[in-house]
Design a protein around this motif. Structure first.
Motif, PDB file in Angstrom:
ATOM      1  N   HIS A  74      31.698  42.759  41.467  1.00 45.04           N
ATOM      2  CA  HIS A  74      33.134  43.663  41.245  1.00 45.04           C
ATOM      3  C   HIS A  74      34.222  42.895  41.756  1.00 45.04           C
ATOM      4  CE1 HIS A  74      32.999  45.704  45.050  1.00 45.04           C
ATOM      5  NE2 HIS A  74      31.707  45.907  44.603  1.00 45.04           N
ATOM      6  N   ALA A  75      34.292  41.377  41.322  1.00 45.09           N
ATOM      7  CA  ALA A  75      35.476  40.593  41.904  1.00 45.09           C
ATOM      8  C   ALA A  75      36.688  41.020  41.212  1.00 45.09           C
ATOM      9  CB  ALA A  75      35.246  39.280  41.467  1.00 45.09           C
ATOM     10  N   ASN A  76      37.904  40.930  42.150  1.00 50.13           N
ATOM     11  CA  ASN A  76      39.224  41.100  41.758  1.00 50.13           C
ATOM     12  C   ASN A  76      39.731  40.051  40.987  1.00 50.13           C
ATOM     13  OD1 ASN A  76      41.853  41.805  41.540  1.00 50.13           O
ATOM     14  ND2 ASN A  76      41.980  42.555  43.599  1.00 50.13           N
ATOM     15  N   PRO A  77      39.836  40.193  39.778  1.00 49.38           N
ATOM     16  CA  PRO A  77      40.379  39.109  38.983  1.00 49.38           C
ATOM     17  C   PRO A  77      41.618  38.437  39.372  1.00 49.38           C
ATOM     18  CG  PRO A  77      40.237  41.273  37.762  1.00 49.38           C
ATOM     19  CD  PRO A  77      39.955  41.439  38.893  1.00 49.38           C
ATOM     20  N   ASP A  78      42.562  39.203  39.950  1.00 50.92           N
ATOM     21  CA  ASP A  78      43.685  38.652  40.556  1.00 50.92           C
ATOM     22  C   ASP A  78      43.495  37.499  41.585  1.00 50.92           C
ATOM     23  OD1 ASP A  78      45.553  39.746  38.712  1.00 50.92           O
ATOM     24  OD2 ASP A  78      45.685  41.484  40.044  1.00 50.92           O
ATOM     25  N   MET A  79      42.457  38.037  42.634  1.00 51.27           N
ATOM     26  CA  MET A  79      42.189  37.103  43.406  1.00 51.27           C
ATOM     27  C   MET A  79      41.377  35.868  43.034  1.00 51.27           C
ATOM     28  SD  MET A  79      42.279  36.411  46.965  1.00 51.27           S
ATOM     29  CE  MET A  79      42.409  37.869  47.727  1.00 51.27           C
ATOM     30  N   VAL A  80      40.383  36.188  42.286  1.00 44.78           N
ATOM     31  CA  VAL A  80      39.753  35.201  41.573  1.00 44.78           C
ATOM     32  C   VAL A  80      40.693  34.009  41.036  1.00 44.78           C
ATOM     33  CG1 VAL A  80      38.084  34.472  40.047  1.00 44.78           C
ATOM     34  CG2 VAL A  80      37.722  36.238  41.387  1.00 44.78           C
ATOM     35  N   ASP A  81      41.672  34.521  40.292  1.00 44.00           N
ATOM     36  CA  ASP A  81      42.686  33.609  39.487  1.00 44.00           C
ATOM     37  C   ASP A  81      43.397  32.873  40.506  1.00 44.00           C
ATOM     38  OD1 ASP A  81      43.947  32.631  37.214  1.00 44.00           O
ATOM     39  OD2 ASP A  81      45.650  34.040  37.869  1.00 44.00           O
ATOM     40  N   LEU A 139      42.618  32.172  43.685  1.00 42.19           N
ATOM     41  CA  LEU A 139      41.893  31.170  44.410  1.00 42.19           C
ATOM     42  C   LEU A 139      41.547  29.749  43.355  1.00 42.19           C
ATOM     43  CD1 LEU A 139      39.415  33.248  46.443  1.00 42.19           C
ATOM     44  CD2 LEU A 139      41.263  31.757  47.219  1.00 42.19           C
ATOM     45  N   VAL A 140      41.356  30.065  42.117  1.00 44.39           N
ATOM     46  CA  VAL A 140      40.897  28.922  41.343  1.00 44.39           C
ATOM     47  C   VAL A 140      42.175  28.129  40.947  1.00 44.39           C
ATOM     48  CG1 VAL A 140      40.506  28.668  38.943  1.00 44.39           C
ATOM     49  CG2 VAL A 140      39.141  30.106  40.185  1.00 44.39           C
ATOM     50  N   ARG A 141      43.338  28.762  40.956  1.00 47.96           N
ATOM     51  CA  ARG A 141      44.543  27.968  40.777  1.00 47.96           C
ATOM     52  C   ARG A 141      44.922  27.186  42.029  1.00 47.96           C
ATOM     53  NH1 ARG A 141      48.894  30.305  36.809  1.00 47.96           N
ATOM     54  NH2 ARG A 141      47.511  31.575  35.599  1.00 47.96           N
ATOM     55  N   LYS A 142      44.446  27.798  43.145  1.00 47.95           N
ATOM     56  CA  LYS A 142      44.917  27.145  44.466  1.00 47.95           C
ATOM     57  C   LYS A 142      43.842  25.828  44.661  1.00 47.95           C
ATOM     58  CE  LYS A 142      45.166  28.117  49.359  1.00 47.95           C
ATOM     59  NZ  LYS A 142      45.003  29.112  50.443  1.00 47.95           N
ATOM     60  N   GLU A 143      42.687  26.034  44.278  1.00 45.76           N
ATOM     61  CA  GLU A 143      41.436  25.068  44.660  1.00 45.76           C
ATOM     62  C   GLU A 143      41.983  24.022  43.493  1.00 45.76           C
ATOM     63  OE1 GLU A 143      39.678  24.298  47.191  1.00 45.76           O
ATOM     64  OE2 GLU A 143      40.410  26.095  47.922  1.00 45.76           O
ATOM     65  N   VAL A 203      48.823  25.032  37.360  1.00 49.21           N
ATOM     66  CA  VAL A 203      50.006  25.926  37.394  1.00 49.21           C
ATOM     67  C   VAL A 203      50.393  26.077  35.850  1.00 49.21           C
ATOM     68  CG1 VAL A 203      52.351  26.717  38.042  1.00 49.21           C
ATOM     69  CG2 VAL A 203      50.703  25.797  39.603  1.00 49.21           C
ATOM     70  N   HIS A 204      50.718  27.294  35.321  1.00 45.02           N
ATOM     71  CA  HIS A 204      51.332  27.447  33.889  1.00 45.02           C
ATOM     72  C   HIS A 204      52.841  26.733  34.196  1.00 45.02           C
ATOM     73  CE1 HIS A 204      48.029  29.026  31.945  1.00 45.02           C
ATOM     74  NE2 HIS A 204      48.036  29.981  32.783  1.00 45.02           N
ATOM     75  N   PRO A 205      53.221  26.101  33.089  1.00 47.53           N
ATOM     76  CA  PRO A 205      54.859  25.496  32.841  1.00 47.53           C
ATOM     77  C   PRO A 205      55.994  26.355  33.143  1.00 47.53           C
ATOM     78  CG  PRO A 205      53.511  24.772  30.856  1.00 47.53           C
ATOM     79  CD  PRO A 205      52.549  25.655  31.898  1.00 47.53           C
ATOM     80  N   ASP A 206      55.754  27.696  32.663  1.00 47.71           N
ATOM     81  CA  ASP A 206      56.396  28.900  32.893  1.00 47.71           C
ATOM     82  C   ASP A 206      56.455  29.552  34.121  1.00 47.71           C
ATOM     83  OD1 ASP A 206      54.111  29.919  32.309  1.00 47.71           O
ATOM     84  OD2 ASP A 206      55.142  31.604  31.113  1.00 47.71           O
ATOM     85  N   GLU A 207      55.473  29.281  34.974  1.00 45.17           N
ATOM     86  CA  GLU A 207      55.383  29.890  36.265  1.00 45.17           C
ATOM     87  C   GLU A 207      56.083  29.183  37.189  1.00 45.17           C
ATOM     88  OE1 GLU A 207      50.978  31.840  35.961  1.00 45.17           O
ATOM     89  OE2 GLU A 207      51.260  29.727  37.156  1.00 45.17           O
ATOM     90  N   LYS A 208      56.570  30.067  38.526  1.00 49.77           N
ATOM     91  CA  LYS A 208      57.419  29.625  39.837  1.00 49.77           C
ATOM     92  C   LYS A 208      56.510  29.658  40.775  1.00 49.77           C
ATOM     93  CE  LYS A 208      61.695  30.319  37.694  1.00 49.77           C
ATOM     94  NZ  LYS A 208      63.295  30.722  37.596  1.00 49.77           N
ATOM     95  N   ILE A 209      56.431  28.796  41.573  1.00 49.93           N
ATOM     96  CA  ILE A 209      55.605  29.002  42.808  1.00 49.93           C
ATOM     97  C   ILE A 209      56.437  29.222  44.025  1.00 49.93           C
ATOM     98  CG2 ILE A 209      54.030  27.546  44.372  1.00 49.93           C
ATOM     99  CD1 ILE A 209      52.752  27.985  41.749  1.00 49.93           C
ATOM    100  N   ILE A 210      56.185  30.055  44.539  1.00 52.53           N
ATOM    101  CA  ILE A 210      56.979  30.622  46.020  1.00 52.53           C
ATOM    102  C   ILE A 210      55.670  30.627  47.136  1.00 52.53           C
ATOM    103  CG2 ILE A 210      58.207  32.500  47.091  1.00 52.53           C
ATOM    104  CD1 ILE A 210      58.925  33.335  44.387  1.00 52.53           C
ATOM    105  N   PRO A 211      55.790  29.494  48.005  1.00 52.38           N
ATOM    106  CA  PRO A 211      54.672  29.525  48.942  1.00 52.38           C
ATOM    107  C   PRO A 211      55.134  30.664  50.243  1.00 52.38           C
ATOM    108  CG  PRO A 211      56.569  27.640  49.120  1.00 52.38           C
ATOM    109  CD  PRO A 211      56.597  28.599  48.089  1.00 52.38           C
ATOM    110  N   LEU A 212      54.055  31.109  50.746  1.00 52.10           N
ATOM    111  CA  LEU A 212      54.145  32.341  51.823  1.00 52.10           C
ATOM    112  C   LEU A 212      53.502  31.872  52.912  1.00 52.10           C
ATOM    113  CD1 LEU A 212      53.221  35.335  49.447  1.00 52.10           C
ATOM    114  CD2 LEU A 212      55.546  34.682  50.102  1.00 52.10           C
TER     115      LEU A 212
END
Length: 94
Positions: A67-74, A76-80, A84-93
């Motif tokens: 029962h994986a959390n879809p947001d967490m999986v998404d 991690l996949v994007r990070k690895e 990034v989608h063209p309309d997204e903004k990246i804010i590093p924490l």
């Protein structure tokens, strides 16, 4: 006279020896403050490590295959994959 003074002198030397170690020795009264300081430092480090452990445990539970959390999986996949989608903004924490 030396025979009569020998036993009390030995007893006094014995008491001074143990008195010295009771106050100034490695387990003496003055070392107690140092032990308290070290204990406070170790407790602070333990609290920090415990917080980190809880964070890792939470991430592990969110990535459980049953029962994986879809947001967490998404995330991690994007990070690895560095995707990034063209309309997204990246804010590093950090």
């Amino acid at each position: 006279m030396l025979r009569r003074a020998g036993l009390p002198a030995a007893a006094i030397i014995f008491m001074v020896f143990f008195g010295y170690y009771a106050v100034l020795g490695p387990n003496g009264v003055l070392a107690y403050r140092d032990y308290q300081r070290q204990l406070a430092q170790k407790q602070a480090v333990y609290a920090q490590l415990d917080k980190h452990r809880q964070t890792l445990r939470n991430r592990k539970e969110q990535l459980d295959p049953r029962h994986a959390n879809p947001d967490m999986v998404d995330e991690l996949v994007r990070k690895e994959l560095n995707v990034v989608h063209p309309d997204e903004k990246i804010i590093p924490l950090d």
